[in-house]
Design a protein around this motif. Structure first.
Motif, short mmCIF file in Angstrom:
data_model
loop_
_atom_site.label_atom_id
_atom_site.label_comp_id
_atom_site.label_asym_id
_atom_site.label_seq_id
_atom_site.Cartn_x
_atom_site.Cartn_y
_atom_site.Cartn_z
N SER A 117 25.41 31.24 43.90
CA SER A 117 26.25 30.20 43.12
C SER A 117 27.55 30.36 43.29
O SER A 117 28.06 31.17 43.92
N GLU A 118 28.40 29.35 42.94
CA GLU A 118 29.60 29.37 43.26
C GLU A 118 30.24 30.65 42.54
O GLU A 118 30.03 30.72 41.43
N PRO A 119 31.35 31.14 43.20
CA PRO A 119 31.75 32.26 42.49
C PRO A 119 32.62 31.84 41.09
O PRO A 119 33.20 30.74 40.93
N ASN A 120 32.29 32.84 40.31
CA ASN A 120 32.99 32.35 38.94
C ASN A 120 34.26 33.30 38.64
O ASN A 120 33.87 34.59 38.62
N LEU A 121 35.42 32.78 38.40
CA LEU A 121 36.74 33.67 38.56
C LEU A 121 37.26 33.69 36.97
O LEU A 121 37.32 32.79 36.47
N THR A 122 37.35 34.92 36.37
CA THR A 122 37.95 35.04 34.98
C THR A 122 38.82 35.97 35.14
O THR A 122 39.05 36.92 35.72
N ALA A 123 39.90 35.85 34.28
CA ALA A 123 40.85 37.00 34.08
C ALA A 123 41.19 37.17 32.57
O ALA A 123 41.30 36.28 31.75
N GLU A 124 41.29 38.43 32.17
CA GLU A 124 41.76 38.86 30.83
C GLU A 124 42.96 39.97 30.83
O GLU A 124 43.01 40.71 31.61
N VAL A 125 43.76 39.74 29.88
CA VAL A 125 45.20 40.16 29.76
C VAL A 125 44.67 41.83 29.17
O VAL A 125 44.38 41.84 28.06
N SER A 126 45.21 42.82 29.68
CA SER A 126 44.91 44.05 29.24
C SER A 126 46.20 44.72 28.65
O SER A 126 46.17 45.42 27.96
N ALA A 127 47.34 44.22 29.08
CA ALA A 127 48.74 44.51 28.59
C ALA A 127 49.71 43.60 29.11
O ALA A 127 49.58 43.02 30.20
N ASP A 128 50.87 43.21 28.25
CA ASP A 128 51.70 42.35 28.28
C ASP A 128 53.14 42.60 27.94
O ASP A 128 53.17 43.57 26.89
N SER A 129 54.20 42.34 28.87
CA SER A 129 55.43 42.72 28.56
C SER A 129 56.36 41.73 28.86
O SER A 129 55.93 40.73 29.42
N CYS A 130 57.79 41.99 28.68
CA CYS A 130 58.46 41.15 29.11
C CYS A 130 58.67 40.87 30.61
O CYS A 130 58.76 39.83 31.23
N GLU A 131 58.32 42.24 31.34
CA GLU A 131 58.70 42.20 32.80
C GLU A 131 57.27 41.67 33.56
O GLU A 131 57.36 41.01 34.65
N SER A 132 55.91 41.82 32.94
CA SER A 132 54.94 41.75 33.65
C SER A 132 53.59 41.77 32.80
O SER A 132 53.85 41.93 31.60
N THR A 133 52.56 41.08 33.38
CA THR A 133 51.25 41.09 32.86
C THR A 133 50.32 41.73 33.44
O THR A 133 50.03 41.42 34.61
N GLU A 134 49.63 42.70 32.86
CA GLU A 134 48.40 43.35 33.45
C GLU A 134 47.28 42.70 33.29
O GLU A 134 46.81 42.42 32.18
N LEU A 135 46.50 42.19 34.08
CA LEU A 135 45.30 41.61 34.09
C LEU A 135 44.05 42.16 34.98
O LEU A 135 44.33 42.83 35.77
N VAL A 136 42.99 42.00 34.34
CA VAL A 136 41.99 42.28 34.97
C VAL A 136 40.85 41.06 35.18
O VAL A 136 40.27 40.28 34.29
N VAL A 137 40.75 41.09 36.43
CA VAL A 137 40.22 39.80 37.00
C VAL A 137 38.82 40.08 37.62
O VAL A 137 38.32 41.20 37.93
N MET A 138 37.68 39.32 37.11
CA MET A 138 36.32 39.46 37.48
C MET A 138 35.75 38.27 38.41
O MET A 138 36.26 37.07 38.09
N CYS A 139 35.02 38.70 39.30
CA CYS A 139 34.54 37.68 40.04
C CYS A 139 33.01 37.68 40.26
O CYS A 139 32.71 39.16 40.70
N SER A 140 32.36 36.88 39.93
CA SER A 140 30.89 37.04 40.04
C SER A 140 30.12 35.90 40.43
O SER A 140 30.51 34.77 40.57
N SER A 141 28.75 36.28 41.23
CA SER A 141 27.91 35.27 41.76
C SER A 141 26.61 35.66 41.70
O SER A 141 26.29 37.07 41.83
N TYR A 142 25.54 34.72 41.93
CA TYR A 142 24.21 35.44 41.69
C TYR A 142 23.24 34.37 42.29
O TYR A 142 23.38 33.46 42.82
N GLY A 143 21.96 34.94 42.45
CA GLY A 143 20.93 34.34 43.18
C GLY A 143 20.81 34.16 44.62
O GLY A 143 20.04 33.25 45.05
#
Length: 284
Positions: A117-143
């Motif tokens: 399948s077309e890869p599915n990309l999602t991003a979730e914020v784990s921490a946020d501040s004035c200087e930077s944002t920490e993200l956890v990015v997930m990529c998934s594909s199946y079948g």
């Protein structure tokens, strides 16, 4: 010859496996025995003297195979993942029925792929501040099949995914998931690619740094608070005193003014006082 030994196909397609012998136009299939085998022991399709032999054929290939009567190509449709593997075309000439002559015996390797399948990309914020944002990015594909490889890029710079695979067996579809932790200080573009058997599917995602830093308000000092409180108290006290005494003073002033006016009116209406002049007359 080398190209004929390797055939690639996809699930659901119709594929032809070439044989190593072609029957001359002066002869027909009735002069031959043809065996298409898989893994040596599994008979896919067999012909003898122009007639199809089905008693030893694999049940899994029933109604899915046919042979070209001239070049002996084996056609399989629709393709399944389990069709992957080594095949062999064995051709015997029935010139002498008691002693057939082997004219062809060569292998062909078949690789069957299943599209992911077309890869599915999602991003979730784990921490946020004035200087930077920490993200956890997930990529998934199946079948898909065979076992894929996950690759990616961050603003055209290669990144390594923490990938994991799930499958029921070596000849079953795969599901793949990749995880990546990012420290985003500006807008970035991330790409996830699934690679399998020469095929690639990719998806991109734009990650924007949208957090606007607002500086916290500085707390007022103690002296400022005290001075402000005193001013407010004095102001309220002044209002209270004004509300209490000003009406009385105004009223008293009005009364005095009214008394003065009334007195003037009274004096204005009083009759004038005549002065008496006494004259004395002398009589002699």
């Amino acid at each position: 010859a080398l190209e004929k030994k390797v055939v690639k196909s996809k699930v659901g397609e119709k594929v032809g496996l070439p044989c190593c012998h072609e029957i001359p136009s002066s002869e027909s299939l009735q002069n031959y025995r043809v065996y298409w085998q898989k893994n040596i022991t599994e008979v896919v399709l067999a012909y003898a003297a122009g007639e199809r032999i089905s008693e030893h054929n694999s049940v899994r290939y029933e109604n899915r195979t046919e042979i070209d009567p001239r070049n002996l190509t084996l056609w399989i449709s629709p393709m399944e993942i389990l069709d992957s593997g080594p095949y062999r075309c064995v051709v015997q000439h029935l010139r002498f029925s008691q002693n057939p002559v082997v004219v062809c015996n060569e292998p062909v390797n078949l690789f069957v792929t299943a599209d992911f399948s077309e890869p599915n990309l999602t991003a979730e914020v784990s921490a946020d501040s004035c200087e930077s944002t920490e993200l956890v990015v997930m990529c998934s594909s199946y079948g898909g099949f065979p076992k894929p490889k996950l690759s990616g890029a961050l603003n055209n710079m290669s990144v390594v995914w923490n990938a994991s695979w799930v499958t029921e067996s070596n000849l079953s579809p795969y599901n793949i998931t990749g995880k990546l932790s990012l420290n985003v200080t500006q807008d970035v573009n991330i790409t996830c690619s699934v690679e399998y058997n020469g095929f690639t599917k990719s998806t991109s995602l734009l990650l924007k740094k949208t957090n606007d830093c607002v500086l916290p308000t500085v707390a007022p000092s103690y002296n400022l608070i005290t001075a402000s409180s005193i001013i407010i108290v004095i102001f309220l006290l002044a209002i209270t005193l004004a509300a209490r005494y000003l009406p009385r003073h105004v009223c008293s002033h009005c009364c005095k003014c009214q008394d003065s006016v009334e007195q003037d009116v009274k004096e204005g209406t009083k009759p004038p006082v005549s002065s008496k002049v006494t004259s004395e007359t002398s009589f002699v």
